[in-house]
Design an enzyme around this catalytic site. Sequence first.
Site, short mmCIF file in Angstrom:
data_model
loop_
_atom_site.label_atom_id
_atom_site.label_comp_id
_atom_site.label_asym_id
_atom_site.label_seq_id
_atom_site.Cartn_x
_atom_site.Cartn_y
_atom_site.Cartn_z
N MET A 92 -41.30 -58.36 -37.64
CA MET A 92 -42.48 -57.57 -37.28
C MET A 92 -43.51 -57.61 -38.41
SD MET A 92 -41.10 -54.46 -34.95
CE MET A 92 -40.69 -53.35 -36.27
N GLY A 93 -43.35 -58.53 -39.34
CA GLY A 93 -44.36 -58.70 -40.39
C GLY A 93 -44.22 -57.71 -41.53
N HIS A 135 -41.45 -58.69 -47.01
CA HIS A 135 -40.91 -58.37 -48.33
C HIS A 135 -39.77 -59.36 -48.58
CE1 HIS A 135 -37.71 -56.52 -46.05
NE2 HIS A 135 -38.56 -55.70 -45.47
N GLY A 174 -36.70 -59.22 -48.27
CA GLY A 174 -35.69 -59.32 -47.20
C GLY A 174 -36.09 -60.38 -46.18
N HIS A 175 -37.35 -60.30 -45.71
CA HIS A 175 -37.84 -61.31 -44.76
C HIS A 175 -37.79 -62.71 -45.39
CE1 HIS A 175 -40.17 -57.63 -43.37
NE2 HIS A 175 -39.55 -58.00 -42.27
P1 AMP Z 1 -38.42 -56.31 -39.29
O1 AMP Z 1 -39.68 -57.04 -39.61
O2 AMP Z 1 -38.26 -55.04 -40.05
O3 AMP Z 1 -38.16 -56.20 -37.82
O4 AMP Z 1 -37.25 -57.23 -39.85
C1 AMP Z 1 -37.15 -58.58 -39.49
C2 AMP Z 1 -35.82 -59.10 -39.92
O5 AMP Z 1 -35.70 -58.93 -41.33
C3 AMP Z 1 -34.65 -58.34 -39.29
O6 AMP Z 1 -33.62 -59.25 -38.97
C4 AMP Z 1 -34.23 -57.42 -40.39
O7 AMP Z 1 -32.87 -57.05 -40.34
C5 AMP Z 1 -34.51 -58.26 -41.61
N1 AMP Z 1 -34.63 -57.40 -42.80
C6 AMP Z 1 -35.42 -56.30 -42.93
N2 AMP Z 1 -35.22 -55.74 -44.14
C7 AMP Z 1 -34.27 -56.49 -44.77
C8 AMP Z 1 -33.63 -56.42 -46.03
N3 AMP Z 1 -33.90 -55.45 -46.91
N4 AMP Z 1 -32.72 -57.36 -46.33
C9 AMP Z 1 -32.41 -58.35 -45.44
N5 AMP Z 1 -32.99 -58.46 -44.24
C10 AMP Z 1 -33.91 -57.55 -43.90
#
Ligand code: AMP
Length: 283
Positions: free
Chosen positions: A30-31, A34, A36-37
């Site tokens: 969802m953009g 950071h 993690g992404h």
């Molecule tokens: P989101 O943009 O928050 O929907 O996350 C997109 C993807 O990134 C999802 O698969 C999340 O689980 C992953 N994600 C978000 N935060 C983290 C993190 N801190 N460490 C690893 N993966 C993450």
Amino acid sequence: MRILRTIREVRSAVSEARRDGRTVGLVPTMGAFHEGHLSLMRAARKDTDLVVVSLFVNPTQFAPNEDLSTYPRDEQRDAELAAGEHVDILFAPAPEEIYPEGFATSIHVAGLTDVLDGASRGAHHFDGVATVVTKLFGIVRPDVAFFGQKDAQQVLVVRRVVRDLNLDVRIEACPIAREPDGLAMSSRNVYLDAAARQRAVFLSRALDAAQALHDSGERDADGIRAAAAAVLDEAGIAPEYLELRDAETLAPVADTRRDTLLAVAARVGAARLIDNHLLKGDA
Ligand code: AMP
């Protein structure tokens, strides 16, 4: 890196890669990128030939009272970061491209979605996730899709959709990326003011305390939960949930002899945060 807006363009780019015998990796996001992404993008880059990152703030997984309208968005910054990870395609569609007039289908995974975030945020949340992820799989047809263990329940839900609907995609779960003090990275961490940021770290400290007890040989779920609860309590954080559940079925557990998910959600300042640890069982 190409930024594509339409399903037609993505299909065409993917088909061309497939014709050349290249494998396709998908990272749904969802953009507000950071580390993690970026770690998911790196995993995709390492494992697959054509890396597609989707950037779509999926309206159907937000409840009316949630943060859809204020969710952090900065496509230009995201595009630069994705390009820096050598992503091939950033798929950033408009909502109408994904949900055209008359859209009527929803994927509901029974059972797994009744607990934790499903109970806390409501059933619509995982219905929205399962539906959009299934659509993305249909659009991109990836060989491998990469998700973060940060959203542990989401990984289980997506795996179940893949299994139940016989989708031909491998799901890879990547480790949680954390700030140096332990706070799990999240796009929603920008909602934390300085005071809330200081308190937010107690989520991971609480999980660490429970993990330490488990590592020392304790197997009683209530005892392990109490160790985490005490740390949250000290920081004045009342969790939405703090639970130990079977790591595969999410059934409640009395002990941690099998792999157990310890998951927490809490509102800290203006942010709703989640975090988890996988407690490895004895098997
Ligand atoms: P989101 O943009 O928050 O929907 O996350 C997109 C993807 O990134 C999802 O698969 C999340 O689980 C992953 N994600 C978000 N935060 C983290 C993190 N801190 N460490 C690893 N993966 C993450």
